[in-house]
Structure formats: C-alpha cells, structure tokens
Scaffold this active site. Sequence first.
Site, PDB file in Angstrom:
ATOM      1  N   GLY A   1      67.746  30.308  41.847  1.00 20.09           N
ATOM      2  CA  GLY A   1      69.172  30.350  42.523  1.00 20.09           C
ATOM      3  C   GLY A   1      69.873  31.847  42.473  1.00 20.09           C
ATOM      4  O   GLY A   1      69.675  32.532  41.582  1.00 20.09           O
TER       5      GLY A   1
ATOM      6  N   ARG B   1      62.581  29.118  45.962  1.00 19.03           N
ATOM      7  CA  ARG B   1      62.001  28.626  45.012  1.00 19.03           C
ATOM      8  C   ARG B   1      60.485  28.208  45.555  1.00 19.03           C
ATOM      9  O   ARG B   1      60.212  27.532  46.733  1.00 19.03           O
ATOM     10  CB  ARG B   1      62.673  27.381  44.402  1.00 19.03           C
ATOM     11  CG  ARG B   1      63.805  27.571  43.956  1.00 19.03           C
ATOM     12  CD  ARG B   1      64.520  26.302  43.092  1.00 19.03           C
ATOM     13  NE  ARG B   1      65.827  26.951  42.204  1.00 19.03           N
ATOM     14  CZ  ARG B   1      66.977  26.490  42.690  1.00 19.03           C
ATOM     15  NH1 ARG B   1      67.196  25.804  43.853  1.00 19.03           N
ATOM     16  NH2 ARG B   1      67.804  26.711  41.845  1.00 19.03           N
TER      17      ARG B   1
ATOM     18  N   ASP C   1      73.998  30.227  35.052  1.00 21.05           N
ATOM     19  CA  ASP C   1      74.013  29.268  33.974  1.00 21.05           C
ATOM     20  C   ASP C   1      74.362  29.698  32.738  1.00 21.05           C
ATOM     21  O   ASP C   1      74.437  29.048  31.721  1.00 21.05           O
ATOM     22  CB  ASP C   1      72.873  28.287  34.153  1.00 21.05           C
ATOM     23  CG  ASP C   1      72.615  27.694  35.354  1.00 21.05           C
ATOM     24  OD1 ASP C   1      73.493  27.265  36.136  1.00 21.05           O
ATOM     25  OD2 ASP C   1      71.449  27.201  35.900  1.00 21.05           O
TER      26      ASP C   1
ATOM     27  N   ARG D   1      98.516  13.430  37.316  1.00 17.01           N
ATOM     28  CA  ARG D   1      96.994  12.673  37.227  1.00 17.01           C
ATOM     29  C   ARG D   1      96.204  13.021  36.137  1.00 17.01           C
ATOM     30  O   ARG D   1      96.485  14.080  35.438  1.00 17.01           O
ATOM     31  CB  ARG D   1      96.554  13.084  38.660  1.00 17.01           C
ATOM     32  CG  ARG D   1      96.803  12.166  39.954  1.00 17.01           C
ATOM     33  CD  ARG D   1      96.345  12.651  41.098  1.00 17.01           C
ATOM     34  NE  ARG D   1      96.567  11.672  42.082  1.00 17.01           N
ATOM     35  CZ  ARG D   1      96.632  12.050  43.391  1.00 17.01           C
ATOM     36  NH1 ARG D   1      96.114  13.459  43.897  1.00 17.01           N
ATOM     37  NH2 ARG D   1      96.796  11.057  44.293  1.00 17.01           N
TER      38      ARG D   1
ATOM     39  N   GLY E   1      92.340  25.760  28.738  1.00 22.89           N
ATOM     40  CA  GLY E   1      92.946  24.782  27.877  1.00 22.89           C
ATOM     41  C   GLY E   1      92.964  23.241  28.392  1.00 22.89           C
ATOM     42  O   GLY E   1      94.059  22.537  28.453  1.00 22.89           O
TER      43      GLY E   1
ATOM     44  N   GLU F   1      92.129  19.276  28.399  1.00 26.68           N
ATOM     45  CA  GLU F   1      92.228  18.193  27.565  1.00 26.68           C
ATOM     46  C   GLU F   1      90.927  17.979  26.850  1.00 26.68           C
ATOM     47  O   GLU F   1      90.722  17.428  25.701  1.00 26.68           O
ATOM     48  CB  GLU F   1      92.908  16.958  28.171  1.00 26.68           C
ATOM     49  CG  GLU F   1      94.467  17.009  28.061  1.00 26.68           C
ATOM     50  CD  GLU F   1      95.130  18.229  28.647  1.00 26.68           C
ATOM     51  OE1 GLU F   1      94.404  18.437  29.841  1.00 26.68           O
ATOM     52  OE2 GLU F   1      96.117  18.783  28.390  1.00 26.68           O
TER      53      GLU F   1
ATOM     54  N   LYS G   1     102.388  12.774  31.836  1.00 25.48           N
ATOM     55  CA  LYS G   1     101.532  13.624  31.310  1.00 25.48           C
ATOM     56  C   LYS G   1     100.395  13.932  32.219  1.00 25.48           C
ATOM     57  O   LYS G   1     100.053  13.139  32.984  1.00 25.48           O
ATOM     58  CB  LYS G   1     100.869  12.929  30.125  1.00 25.48           C
ATOM     59  CG  LYS G   1      99.527  13.687  29.363  1.00 25.48           C
ATOM     60  CD  LYS G   1      99.951  14.791  28.568  1.00 25.48           C
ATOM     61  CE  LYS G   1      98.607  15.542  27.931  1.00 25.48           C
ATOM     62  NZ  LYS G   1      98.736  17.158  27.939  1.00 25.48           N
TER      63      LYS G   1
HETATM   64  P1  ADP Z   1      64.898  30.106  37.755  1.00 29.49           P
HETATM   65  O1  ADP Z   1      64.319  31.178  37.811  1.00 29.49           O
HETATM   66  O2  ADP Z   1      66.259  30.233  38.041  1.00 29.49           O
HETATM   67  O3  ADP Z   1      64.751  29.404  36.414  1.00 29.49           O
HETATM   68  P2  ADP Z   1      63.172  28.009  38.958  1.00 29.49           P
HETATM   69  O4  ADP Z   1      62.915  27.392  37.665  1.00 29.49           O
HETATM   70  O5  ADP Z   1      63.439  27.308  40.052  1.00 29.49           O
HETATM   71  O6  ADP Z   1      64.369  28.919  39.020  1.00 29.49           O
HETATM   72  O7  ADP Z   1      61.954  29.109  39.014  1.00 29.49           O
HETATM   73  C1  ADP Z   1      61.965  30.087  39.991  1.00 29.49           C
HETATM   74  C2  ADP Z   1      60.524  30.196  40.557  1.00 29.49           C
HETATM   75  O8  ADP Z   1      59.775  30.735  39.561  1.00 29.49           O
HETATM   76  C3  ADP Z   1      59.788  28.954  40.975  1.00 29.49           C
HETATM   77  O9  ADP Z   1      60.098  28.460  42.210  1.00 29.49           O
HETATM   78  C4  ADP Z   1      58.329  29.242  40.906  1.00 29.49           C
HETATM   79  O10 ADP Z   1      57.952  30.074  41.917  1.00 29.49           O
HETATM   80  C5  ADP Z   1      58.489  30.277  39.585  1.00 29.49           C
HETATM   81  N1  ADP Z   1      57.892  29.557  38.330  1.00 29.49           N
HETATM   82  C6  ADP Z   1      58.554  28.494  37.723  1.00 29.49           C
HETATM   83  N2  ADP Z   1      58.039  28.199  36.639  1.00 29.49           N
HETATM   84  C7  ADP Z   1      56.979  28.683  36.751  1.00 29.49           C
HETATM   85  C8  ADP Z   1      55.572  28.795  35.868  1.00 29.49           C
HETATM   86  N3  ADP Z   1      55.455  27.987  35.027  1.00 29.49           N
HETATM   87  N4  ADP Z   1      54.469  29.399  36.189  1.00 29.49           N
HETATM   88  C9  ADP Z   1      54.648  30.603  37.082  1.00 29.49           C
HETATM   89  N5  ADP Z   1      55.862  30.400  38.145  1.00 29.49           N
HETATM   90  C10 ADP Z   1      56.753  29.551  37.797  1.00 29.49           C
HETATM   91  O1  F6P Z   2      70.444  27.570  38.454  1.00 32.26           O
HETATM   92  C1  F6P Z   2      71.896  27.684  39.192  1.00 32.26           C
HETATM   93  C2  F6P Z   2      72.390  26.456  39.635  1.00 32.26           C
HETATM   94  O2  F6P Z   2      73.498  26.729  40.471  1.00 32.26           O
HETATM   95  C3  F6P Z   2      72.566  25.212  38.593  1.00 32.26           C
HETATM   96  O3  F6P Z   2      73.671  25.559  37.955  1.00 32.26           O
HETATM   97  C4  F6P Z   2      72.403  23.991  39.791  1.00 32.26           C
HETATM   98  O4  F6P Z   2      72.053  23.063  38.844  1.00 32.26           O
HETATM   99  C5  F6P Z   2      71.376  24.564  40.608  1.00 32.26           C
HETATM  100  O5  F6P Z   2      71.298  25.765  40.609  1.00 32.26           O
HETATM  101  C6  F6P Z   2      71.680  24.012  42.172  1.00 32.26           C
HETATM  102  O6  F6P Z   2      70.626  24.308  42.986  1.00 32.26           O
HETATM  103  P1  F6P Z   2      70.520  24.249  44.212  1.00 32.26           P
HETATM  104  O7  F6P Z   2      71.065  25.507  45.056  1.00 32.26           O
HETATM  105  O8  F6P Z   2      69.135  24.115  44.578  1.00 32.26           O
HETATM  106  O9  F6P Z   2      71.350  22.963  44.806  1.00 32.26           O
END
Ligand code: ADP
Ligand code: F6P
Length: 321
Positions: free
Chosen positions: A12, A73, A128, A163, A186, A188, A216
């Site tokens: 992301g 990804r 995150d 609300r 802040g 609730e 409230k």
């Molecule tokens: P983030 O890097 O934000 O955690 P992802 O978990 O989607 O996001 O991982 C990003 C990319 O990293 C994946 O789409 C894949 O290409 C690569 N990746 C994730 N896990 C592995 C792994 N175990 N071994 C090699 N590449 C990985």
């Molecule tokens: O990892 C960043 C993030 O924005 C998370 O907070 C969320 O769960 C996810 O990516 C959303 O991913 P996408 O862009 O695939 O909707």
Amino acid sequence: MIKRIGILTSGGDAPGMNNAIRAVVRAGLSYGLEVYGIYDGYRGLINGEIKRLDRKSVSDIVNRGGTILRTARLPEFKDENVRKKGVEVLQSFGIEALVVIGGDGSYMGAKKLTEMGINCVGLPGTIDNDIASTDYTIGFDTCLNTICDCVDKIRDTTESHSRCSIIEVMGNHCGDLALMSGLAEGAEMILTPDHPIPEEEIIKTLKEMHDADSDKRAILIVSEKLYPDIQAFARLIQEKTGFDTRADVLGHVQRGGSPSAFDRILAARMGAYAVDILVEGRGGRCVGLVNNKIVDYDIYEALALPRDKHVSMLRLIDLLK
Ligand code: ADP
Ligand code: F6P
C-alpha cells in the site's frame, strides 16, 4: 564499491514515500552511484520497468502524496522462480543493490532477494505503523492527521444532531491509527484489536450516557476489520441505546495527501541511511526509528520482534474519559 542501486515502492502507498525516494536518489548521487527507479514494485521488477533517475527526477516531490514510482502487490513473488526472474532482470541492468520501501510483506521479498545475491535494505513505508522495528513508519503521522481532520468535521455534525458516530479507520490488523486518533480526538470509546470492548459493555455505557443527557453526543473510533458489517453495528447501537447513530468508513482518503513535516524528515533520514548501509556492502537489513535514532536490524529479527501495544496509552482511554 557498488556502482548501481535500484529503488522501488511496494504494498500500500503511504505519504512520505516520495521523500524517501528523493533521499535515496540524492544520497546515492552524492556517493557517485547510479540510481535506477523500478516502477510498480516487484511486478515492475519482473517486467523490467526500470529507468535511470537523476537529481531532477526527484525535484518538487517533497510535498506530494502517493509514490512517483507507483506501487503494486505481486503475491507470486513468494515463489523462488519468480524472484529468480527478478534477480536476472536486475543483473541485466547491472543493478547490484536495492532499497525497498513498503511494509512487512515487502521486507520478506527484500530479505529473500538478499539471500539470492542482491543486497536489499527495507524502509518502513505504510500508514499502519505495524512494523515492530520502528517507533513510526513513514506515512503514519500524515494519516493520523488526516483522520483527525475528518473526525473534526464529523464531530461538527455529530454534535449538532446529538448523535453517536462510529468512525472506522484503517490500520489492517494494527490498532495504532485508531488508538492515537481516538486519544487525539478525546473519543468516548476506542475499539482496536488490542483493546476490544464486549458488545454488552459498549451498549450499557452508551445507554447510560444517552439516558443521563439527551443532548449528549458520542464518538467511537473503531479499527477496520473489528466489525465486518459496521452499518449493522450502528443499527444495533441505535436500537439498544436510543442514540441516533451513524457509521462512517473513512477509507482511502486516509492514504492520500501531502506528507506531514514529521514524515518528510523521517523519510529523508531513513532514505539516506539506507544508502549508507548499501555502500558499506550490507544487505538484508531494515531501517527503523528507535528513541529518535535511526537504526537498522536484520529483517528476520525485525519481523520477529513483538509489537508495542502502547499499554501506557491504552491506560489513558479510561483515565481521561
Ligand atoms: P506490505 O509490504 O505493505 O506488507 P504486502 O503484504 O501486500 O504489503 O506485500 C507486498 C508485496 O511483497 C507482495 O505483493 C509480494 O510481492 C511481496 N511479498 C510479501 N510476502 C512475501 C514473502 N513471504 N516472500 C516474498 N515476497 C513477499
Ligand atoms: O496497509 C495499508 C492499508 O491501507 C491498510 O490500512 C488497509 O487494510 C489496506 O492497506 C487497504 O488496501 P487496498 O489499497 O488494497 O484497499
């Protein structure tokens, strides 16, 4: 000494990624290296979407959200044969080492590439804040501020209508965005994976609030994925507490926008440090900010670290209510 390095963003996107790219390019050039931008993360690596970057390629990006290198990804990158193709592509460009900006998944890819002969360094780029080896990830602070801007706006209308507003924020499985935005606002109630509240208790507390004062209003900040059907949860709260209730999912607005000064500086420090590591001939490392010092860890060790659950901040939820 190495001559050519590459840089990519993966997973992301997050505000501040551009500042990290700029820092890697400028620091690399200062060391006399050639720097190559790999577009679309590991997918672009496999497909050879690679261009040389110069000083100008990273001009005027300090204030831009997203990533100029785009991101993607590629689940198939877990497959060794797919990674082999990536190594071959890098070798064909003469790229000897790589900076990978992304989350823990991207770190795994970087570590495995290092084991196949390409030194890689990971920078924590994700809104995150779910990487244990750094106090802050690049993008978290900007996202937190965006959430606060949104909640401030929702607060106006929540208050006007007396609300209950349930506001769902991102974070994947990490509650830091919810916890810290909830404290800053802040709220609730704050509901995160580390701080869930049983449904009966939520209802009882809100009903008491509403019964005690019909003017409230209440704001609940909720981590995504805790309530798969947030609208159904809002209907339940309305029915059981008497509060006119709305649910808002903030969504991808949280990932955009100009990076905060904090994220810009964090990214600049980390980007320059990553190049230092590669120039020293090291790889399989990831960079973090710990007690305001930039440090590096072995990626496997970093991924095995326990995440800070911010117990002292969780305590404030009850103390300041
Ligand atoms: P983030 O890097 O934000 O955690 P992802 O978990 O989607 O996001 O991982 C990003 C990319 O990293 C994946 O789409 C894949 O290409 C690569 N990746 C994730 N896990 C592995 C792994 N175990 N071994 C090699 N590449 C990985
Ligand atoms: O990892 C960043 C993030 O924005 C998370 O907070 C969320 O769960 C996810 O990516 C959303 O991913 P996408 O862009 O695939 O909707």
